[in-house]
Design an enzyme around this catalytic site. Structure first.
Site, PDB file in Angstrom:
ATOM      1  N   CYS A 150       0.830  -1.204   0.000  1.00  0.00           N
ATOM      2  CA  CYS A 150       0.000   0.000   0.000  1.00  0.00           C
ATOM      3  C   CYS A 150       0.869   1.260   0.000  1.00  0.00           C
ATOM      4  O   CYS A 150       1.427   1.637   1.048  1.00  0.00           O
ATOM      5  CB  CYS A 150      -0.922  -0.006   1.223  1.00  0.00           C
ATOM      6  SG  CYS A 150      -1.884   1.494   1.379  1.00  0.00           S
ATOM      7  N   CYS A 153      -0.399   4.159   2.246  1.00  0.00           N
ATOM      8  CA  CYS A 153      -0.253   3.924   3.696  1.00  0.00           C
ATOM      9  C   CYS A 153       1.213   4.094   4.109  1.00  0.00           C
ATOM     10  O   CYS A 153       1.500   4.736   5.115  1.00  0.00           O
ATOM     11  CB  CYS A 153      -0.673   2.503   4.074  1.00  0.00           C
ATOM     12  SG  CYS A 153      -2.130   1.896   3.245  1.00  0.00           S
ATOM     13  N   ASP A 154       2.136   3.494   3.355  1.00  0.00           N
ATOM     14  CA  ASP A 154       3.524   3.413   3.807  1.00  0.00           C
ATOM     15  C   ASP A 154       4.482   4.344   3.063  1.00  0.00           C
ATOM     16  O   ASP A 154       5.624   4.534   3.500  1.00  0.00           O
ATOM     17  CB  ASP A 154       4.028   1.962   3.664  1.00  0.00           C
ATOM     18  CG  ASP A 154       3.175   1.009   4.493  1.00  0.00           C
ATOM     19  OD1 ASP A 154       2.737   1.426   5.578  1.00  0.00           O
ATOM     20  OD2 ASP A 154       2.948  -0.128   4.046  1.00  0.00           O
TER      21      ASP A 154
END
Ligand code: NAP
Length: 337
Positions: A150, A153-154
């Site tokens: 992701c 997200c990261d």
């Protein structure tokens, strides 16, 4: 049609009922949230149960193909969907994945990881698909230590670092573009020399000076000690192998249906393991409907877009509503007779 459609007035079958609704929507991506919205507007007592909120829509860096809402971050569009459903007072249970769906009397009962039990006459499965894994050495070991599925997200953890993205579809290319706005350099590793992604993304990737294409190549190993330090890459034409130093690897090679879970319900699946749906999104099991990325079979035009997931959610809700009306008529007849 106005007014409570009235199932709650009828005697239930043999179900050992915990919480009871008329419809359960499993999944809160664009398909599930749209189904919930339409059911709520039909005054059907509905609950949404999901492991996350927004599904893949929520992790899309930037959505620019949802008509009328240009260039919107996926998380923001997901919030808009959620708030629209909440406006109708539909409860949304998040962070509690459904572990089983079973027939009990004339209802379907779901159980969740936390042991919650909810029964309803209708279940709409909008559970999406699971991220496909590369299945190479180092992948499992370095999840959360440089391996990610992701980018939104990261990605922020890789500011000014060097990362690789694996894949050649829309997810890989949009992730590469997003990561190029954060990282120092992005390698895009793809097993062919042409892309499945939309041309609009291919052009942007090719003209981005921070993105280096590594084509006709596969990742054979993810290297590191405590965290990722590199990837071993093999050229599929020449067989030549080399190590590329990277701090992170984003794997974006598509997704797969949760076949075992779906089979455990008794659903008919297509060759790839997606739920075989009819044109109205009904399945082989009366009262169970499916929509969005998890729906397949000969009538499904699999396009995996937010707009098509939403459209399928609306169709599933309408068909589910008509199914509920039939149950109500049958029960009215029964109670008279
Ligand atoms: P996808 O379209 O299925 O693409 C997967 C990519 O990964 C393909 O390029 C494939 O290579 C490659 N791949 C698959 N297995 C691999 C393996 N074992 N090793 C190396 N490479 C592998 O998946 P996606 O990109 O995740 O997209 C999923 C769906 O969401 C698609 O329908 C897509 O259009 C949609 N989506 C849309 C947007 C948008 O902006 N509208 C954004 C993101 C996603 P090959 O090309 O050789 O098959």
């Amino acid at each position: 049609m106005k007014g409570d459609w009235g199932m709650s007035r009828f005697r239930l079958g043999v179900a050992r009922v915990g919480e009871r609704y008329d419809a359960i929507v499993v999944g809160a991506g664009p398909a599930g949230l749209t189904a919930a919205l339409y059911l709520a507007r039909y005054n059907v007592k509905t609950v949404v149960v999901s492991k996350d909120l927004g599904g893949n829509m929520a992790i899309a860096p930037l959505v620019d193909d949802y008509p009328g809402i240009p260039e919107v971050p996926g998380a923001k569009l997901a919030d808009m969907f959620v708030n629209h459903v909440k406006k109708y007072g539909v409860p949304i249970i998040v962070g509690d994945p459904v572990t089983s769906v079973k027939r009990e009397g004339d209802m379907w009962c779901i159980e969740t990881e936390s042991g919650r039990r909810i029964c309803a006459y209708v279940v709409i499965l909008a559970i999406g698909a699971e991220k496909r894994k590369l299945n190479v050495p180092g992948e499992d070991r370095f999840v959360g230590k440089g391996v990610s599925y992701c980018a939104t997200c990261d990605g922020p953890l890789f500011k000014d670092k060097v990362v690789a993205v694996v894949g050649g579809g829309n997810s890989a290319l949009t992730s590469a573009l997003y990561l190029a706005s954060i990282a120092r350099k992005v390698y895009l590793i793809h097993r062919r020399d042409s892309f499945k992604a939309f041309p609009v993304y291919v052009e942007k990737v090719k003209s981005n000076p921070k993105i280096e294409l590594v084509l006709n190549s596969i990742v054979t190993e993810i290297l590191g000690d405590k965290k990722v330090t590199g990837i071993r890459v093999r050229n599929v034409d020449t067989g030549e192998e080399r190590v590329i130093d990277v701090d992170g690897v984003f794997i974006e090679i598509g997704s797969e249906p949760p076949k075992d879970f779906l089979k455990s319900i008794g659903l008919e699946l297509d060759e790839e393991g997606y739920i075989a749906v009819n044109p109205d999104m009904s399945t082989n099991l009366p009262g169970i409907f499916a929509c969005g990325d998890v729906a397949g079979g000969k009538y499904a035009y699999r396009f995996e877009q937010i707009i098509t997931a939403a459209a399928e959610g609306a169709i599933a809700a309408d068909a589910a509503y008509k199914y509920l009306l039939k149950i109500r008529s049958a029960k009215t007849e029964e109670s008279r007779g």
